[in-house]
Design an enzyme around this catalytic site. Sequence first.
Site, PDB file in Angstrom:
ATOM      1  N   HIS A 100     -15.764  -3.014 -10.088  1.00  0.00           N
ATOM      2  CA  HIS A 100     -14.304  -2.993 -10.193  1.00  0.00           C
ATOM      3  C   HIS A 100     -13.794  -3.121  -8.759  1.00  0.00           C
ATOM      4  CE1 HIS A 100     -15.528  -0.348 -13.587  1.00  0.00           C
ATOM      5  NE2 HIS A 100     -14.447  -0.748 -14.194  1.00  0.00           N
ATOM      6  N   ASP A 103     -13.896   0.095  -6.918  1.00  0.00           N
ATOM      7  CA  ASP A 103     -15.221   0.645  -6.578  1.00  0.00           C
ATOM      8  C   ASP A 103     -15.605   0.205  -5.175  1.00  0.00           C
ATOM      9  OD1 ASP A 103     -15.364   1.249  -9.296  1.00  0.00           O
ATOM     10  OD2 ASP A 103     -16.570  -0.537  -9.735  1.00  0.00           O
ATOM     11  N   GLU A 232     -14.522  -6.510 -23.289  1.00  0.00           N
ATOM     12  CA  GLU A 232     -15.508  -5.470 -23.601  1.00  0.00           C
ATOM     13  C   GLU A 232     -14.902  -4.513 -24.625  1.00  0.00           C
ATOM     14  OE1 GLU A 232     -17.349  -3.559 -20.183  1.00  0.00           O
ATOM     15  OE2 GLU A 232     -17.429  -1.693 -21.314  1.00  0.00           O
ATOM     16  N   GLU A 268     -21.109  -3.265 -25.058  1.00  0.00           N
ATOM     17  CA  GLU A 268     -21.727  -2.047 -24.508  1.00  0.00           C
ATOM     18  C   GLU A 268     -22.288  -1.200 -25.649  1.00  0.00           C
ATOM     19  OE1 GLU A 268     -19.745   0.307 -21.447  1.00  0.00           O
ATOM     20  OE2 GLU A 268     -20.493   2.110 -22.422  1.00  0.00           O
ATOM     21  N   HIS A 271     -20.314   1.956 -26.572  1.00  0.00           N
ATOM     22  CA  HIS A 271     -19.044   1.669 -27.245  1.00  0.00           C
ATOM     23  C   HIS A 271     -19.284   1.327 -28.709  1.00  0.00           C
ATOM     24  CE1 HIS A 271     -17.075   0.526 -23.118  1.00  0.00           C
ATOM     25  NE2 HIS A 271     -17.592   1.747 -23.139  1.00  0.00           N
ATOM     26  N   ASP A 296     -23.424  -4.449 -21.491  1.00  0.00           N
ATOM     27  CA  ASP A 296     -23.439  -3.234 -20.684  1.00  0.00           C
ATOM     28  C   ASP A 296     -24.511  -2.336 -21.282  1.00  0.00           C
ATOM     29  OD1 ASP A 296     -21.632  -4.031 -18.839  1.00  0.00           O
ATOM     30  OD2 ASP A 296     -20.192  -2.423 -19.198  1.00  0.00           O
ATOM     31  N   ASP A 307     -18.143   9.017 -24.507  1.00  0.00           N
ATOM     32  CA  ASP A 307     -18.864   7.922 -23.852  1.00  0.00           C
ATOM     33  C   ASP A 307     -19.772   8.505 -22.765  1.00  0.00           C
ATOM     34  OD1 ASP A 307     -19.312   5.240 -23.365  1.00  0.00           O
ATOM     35  OD2 ASP A 307     -17.523   4.970 -22.124  1.00  0.00           O
ATOM     36  N   ASP A 309     -22.550   7.269 -21.456  1.00  0.00           N
ATOM     37  CA  ASP A 309     -23.101   6.280 -20.512  1.00  0.00           C
ATOM     38  C   ASP A 309     -24.481   6.686 -19.984  1.00  0.00           C
ATOM     39  OD1 ASP A 309     -20.926   4.612 -20.778  1.00  0.00           O
ATOM     40  OD2 ASP A 309     -19.991   5.188 -18.883  1.00  0.00           O
ATOM     41  N   ASP A 339     -24.418  -0.114 -17.103  1.00  0.00           N
ATOM     42  CA  ASP A 339     -23.213   0.727 -17.061  1.00  0.00           C
ATOM     43  C   ASP A 339     -23.677   2.122 -17.496  1.00  0.00           C
ATOM     44  OD1 ASP A 339     -20.771   1.833 -17.028  1.00  0.00           O
ATOM     45  OD2 ASP A 339     -19.826   0.461 -18.446  1.00  0.00           O
TER      46      ASP A 339
HETATM   47  C1  XLS Z   1     -15.657   2.230 -19.684  1.00  0.00           C
HETATM   48  C2  XLS Z   1     -16.125   0.871 -19.501  1.00  0.00           C
HETATM   49  C3  XLS Z   1     -15.964   0.296 -18.114  1.00  0.00           C
HETATM   50  C4  XLS Z   1     -16.106  -1.197 -18.143  1.00  0.00           C
HETATM   51  C5  XLS Z   1     -15.602  -1.889 -16.931  1.00  0.00           C
HETATM   52  O1  XLS Z   1     -15.900   2.868 -20.692  1.00  0.00           O
HETATM   53  O2  XLS Z   1     -17.455   0.844 -19.921  1.00  0.00           O
HETATM   54  O3  XLS Z   1     -16.840   0.878 -17.233  1.00  0.00           O
HETATM   55  O4  XLS Z   1     -17.437  -1.575 -18.336  1.00  0.00           O
HETATM   56  O5  XLS Z   1     -14.265  -1.633 -16.697  1.00  0.00           O
HETATM   57 CA    CA Z   2     -18.888  -0.799 -19.850  1.00  0.00          CA
HETATM   58 CA    CA Z   3     -18.931   3.268 -21.373  1.00  0.00          CA
END
Ligand code: XLS
Ligand code: CA
Ligand code: CA
Length: 441
Positions: A100, A103, A232, A268, A271, A296, A307, A309, A339
């Site tokens: 991003h 980032d 996404e 992802e 998600h 992702d 989430d 991750d 991710d």
């Molecule tokens: C958040 C998202 C984010 C996207 C990019 O849940 O996964 O990280 O991948 O903005």
């Molecule tokens: Ca993501």
């Molecule tokens: Ca995520």
Amino acid sequence: MAQYFENIAKIPYEGKDSTNPLSFKYYNPDEVIGGKTMREQLKFALSWWHTMGGDGTDMFGCGTADKTWGETDSIARAKAKVDAAFEIMDKLSIDYFCFHDRDLSPEYGTLAETNEKFDEVVDYIAEKMAADPTKKCLWGTAKCFDHPRYMHGAGTSPSADVFAYAAAQIKKAIDATVKLGGSGYVFWGGREGYETLLNTNMGLELDNMARLMRMAVDYARSIGYTGDFYIEPKPKEPTKHQYDFDTATVLGFLRKYGLDKDFKMNIEANHATLAQHTFQHELRVARDNGVFGSIDANQGDTLLGWDTDQFPTNVYETALCMYEVIKAGGFVNGGLNFDAKARRGSYTKEDIFLSYIAGMDAFALGLKIAYKLIEDGRLDKFVDDRYASWSTGIGKDIIDGKATMADLEKYALEKGEVTDSLSSGRQEMLESILNNIMFGL
Ligand code: XLS
Ligand code: CA
Ligand code: CA
């Protein structure tokens, strides 16, 4: 050049019998699987936000990992992050990164100053990439969900001024992605959704989101960008209802606004879980609709509704994911972006490497298993046989558009009861075949 991980050497491939935690057991970058090296098949990417910035902060406590990279000054820290990221990618044999805008470089007092400092960091990355052309940008994006100005959304904000600000930020993030040779640009609808319909003009918000995407695509193409655009999907978090709920919902949106030729999906895993789908379901919907783009790579926790991750270690999931990727023709501009973040309790520098190794090995295994599944052929044959009635007779007539409702009525009246035309779905047998192929010990 300062080393940030001087106690960690380049991670070697040592094979499945190795007990060295700092080695790959399955990811052998140069090993050829299905006519391409693993490195080309898997296209692993480092996520700048989790790996370089995420320190474990959550709503119950502060960070546990030190991600200051030894610097207090903001520009110096941003550049140290770049150096550390390149060291991590090099030591893990990762060729790609995703970012991003914020980032790479935070916000300063004004947008002009923010842009100026951002450019300085982007230029620094470009220099590092010129020195090591094996390192590439998989995709970039804009963080239009962090600052308070985006509390009600960015492209879907009730304020036209906020929409304009978001457009300015996205334009700059596209410029950076193009400068870094990125092959993808992602729209994840950070706060593009609603908390309550009592205060929301949903129709206008969706029209505006489409307007922003149209403008972004037109701008990027006008400056020569040839890569992919991705949406996404995610059903909730941070907003209660996110407009890009899942792949099927996004497809409806894209088609309504004539954007379906311009966008693919960045799917992802976590998600998908939040949308109460399997990861494979989301990939299949994308593949069947010709919009599979990128992934992702992470995993959620089915017992938690948020989430998490996590780094992906569930090999059933990675195998079925890679099965879909192979069937979709493999990655073109996309790849596997981690991710994913190490757990808050896994806070040491070594954990960065151990978590990537776990994820990369899980996908290397997944790739191998997926090819075995396809070569073995039992699953594909079962599915083909199950639908055999569609290649001859009345099934073929229906597919060829030759059968009317009246024809089918006549057919059914003559045929009589049709329950016997069915056969068992054999789910348990197929799951057992999957186990047999996965663990053919
Ligand atoms: C958040 C998202 C984010 C996207 C990019 O849940 O996964 O990280 O991948 O903005
Ligand atoms: Ca993501
Ligand atoms: Ca995520």
